[in-house]
Design a protein around this motif. Structure first.
Motif: not given
Ligand code: GDP
Ligand code: IMO
Ligand code: MG
Length: 421
Positions: A89-97, A190-200
């Motif tokens: 029940g916790i959809k993590p809000k996440l940003l990955i460098s 994995y890149g496809k699954q994480l793409k939306n989190y990966i940012t500056t």
């Protein structure tokens, strides 16, 4: 709050997860800046227990978690952690460098191979591939988060790196083939699954600082596991200390307002390497059982000992700690006497600093101050004066010795079992 750092002052597992969760209520972003899934941070909210390895603890309070450039990421573990939290029940809000280095299958193989080869001289790593991943980062053979999002780039990088890794694995006599194609498929997936989190993330964090947002940094491991200032070579491979946050997230040191050092009321260590105040007697066993001192990541029993202020003094100095949070004070309940190490005896001399030479550290004999113990801390205590008088004396001594104020005392794993001073 502005920019606040939470770091471990001992050998890890000080209760950083609990304290970070507690302070997250006031944070906009909670940032991991080093380490990887060697960490295991526990958060207890009422009857729910969360054990996080890569995702910052602040997500439990619904805050945005940032995985900074200084973190090493095992994408499979990270995706599992995201899915597990979402299920609960916790959809993590996440940003990955985009610049964070990725733990690859060959890093895990090599971590295990090196430890096996070293045999009784091993470090006792978590075998999560942390050391080999950081080594590749520094020797410029790393794969970064951004590379997972571009199959062509990833393919080229793997063409360069995989043959070298295969050579080393063969030298160790390990019967494993590093299959470039298999890795390319799995990791670009994995890149496809994480793409939306990966940012500056460094740009986002700097802009947030300009806007006056509250940022909480969550250290992993502890000062004595720092690659420069820990019990080298029995350390991890990253910069655990306060300075590591600047490198590991891309923010200038001038923006850090508060540095909170987490101090477990006694000392624990997992893995090999010297532990000057280690207790190999009934009290050590008592602390281990009462404190549930078994690794959050590897389930290994943690070695236990008295509080060592030589260690915490070292941590306060190196990181410029501005406030202390004392955790697990309740674990010392019911002991007749409790002890605090203030100095070491080394070659007939009394010293107050932590030596660099590991053989010297092994020779250090702790010098203790003894205190009267207390019966039991009332779990409903909400202020310092609610604590038993003897526990207050114990805390006052720590504060006086270190010349750093205690801001928080934790008297149980739950969010509510926290006293702010
Ligand atoms: P971290 O790696 O620093 O986040 O610490 P871990 O989560 O690995 O280990 C700390 C353990 O102690 C966890 O099981 C916590 O739930 C527990 N804990 C944290 N603070 C307290 C406390 O004040 N009292 C007790 N009894 N347990 C605590
Ligand atoms: P948290 O964040 C306690 C220890 C390992 C080993 C050494 C090197 O939960 O406090 P590594 O796998 O990093 O190369 O292992 O560091 N270690 C920890 N000990 N808590 C941790 O993290 C640790 N992370 C690594 O046991 O001795
Ligand atoms: Mg831990």
């Amino acid at each position: 709050m502005a920019v606040t750092l939470v770091i471990g002052t001992q050998w890890g597992d000080e209760g950083k997860g609990k304290v970070v969760d507690y302070f997250s209520k006031d944070a906009d972003y909670v940032v991991r800046f080093q380490g990887g899934n060697n960490a295991g941070h526990t958060i207890k909210v009422r009857d729910e227990i969360y054990k996080l390895h890569v995702i910052p603890s602040g997500v439990i309070q619904g805050k945005t978690g940032v995985i900074g450039n200084g973190v090493v990421i095992d994408p499979e573990i990270l995706i599992n952690e995201i899915n597990e939290l979402t299920k609960r029940g916790i959809k993590p809000k996440l940003l990955i460098s985009d610049r964070a280095n990725i733990i690859m299958p060959y890093h895990k193989i090599l971590d295990g191979a090196e430890e096996q080869y070293l045999d009784e001289k091993k470090i006792g790593t978590t075998k999560r591939g942390i050391g080999p991943c950081y080594s590749d980062k520094v020797s410029r053979k790393g794969i970064r988060a951004i590379d997972l999002t571009d199959k062509k780039t990833l393919s080229k990088l793997l063409d360069r790196i995989v043959p070298i890794k295969q050579k080393i694995i063969d030298i160790y006599g390990i019967d494993e083939k590093v299959d470039k194609r298999e890795i390319l498929e799995a990791y670009s997936n994995y890149g496809k699954q994480l793409k939306n989190y990966i940012t500056t993330t460094h740009i986002k964090l700097n802009k947030s600082i300009q806007k006056g947002k509250n940022i909480l940094f969550e250290g992993a491991q502890g000062t004595m596991l720092d690659v420069d200032f820990g019990t080298y070579p029995y350390t991890t491979s990253s910069h655990v200390i306060a300075g590591g946050s600047s490198i590991g997230a891309g923010i200038g040191p001038k923006y850090i307002n508060e540095i909170i050092g987490i101090v477990k009321a006694y000392t624990t260590r997992v893995g090999e390497g010297p532990l000057p105040t280690e207790l190999s007697d009934k009290i050590g066993e008592y602390l281990q059982q009462k404190g549930h001192e078994f690794g959050t990541t590897t389930s290994r029993p943690r070695r236990c000992g008295w509080l060592d202020l030589v260690v915490v003094r070292h941590a306060c100095m190196i990181s410029g700690i501005t406030k202390l949070a004392i955790t697990k004070l309740d674990v010392l309940d019911s002991l007749k006497q409790v002890r605090i190490c203030t100095h070491y005896q080394l070659n007939g001399k009394k010293i107050d600093y932590f030596p660099a030479n590991i053989e010297d550290v092994k020779q250090c004999k702790p010098i203790y101050k003894e205190f009267k113990g207390w019966d039991e801390i009332d779990k409903n205590s909400s202020k310092f004066s609610d604590l038993p008088k003897e526990a207050q004396e114990y805390l006052n001594f720590i504060e006086k010795e270190l010349q750093v104020p205690i801001a928080v005392v934790s008297i149980g794993p739950g969010r509510r079992e926290t006293i702010e001073i």
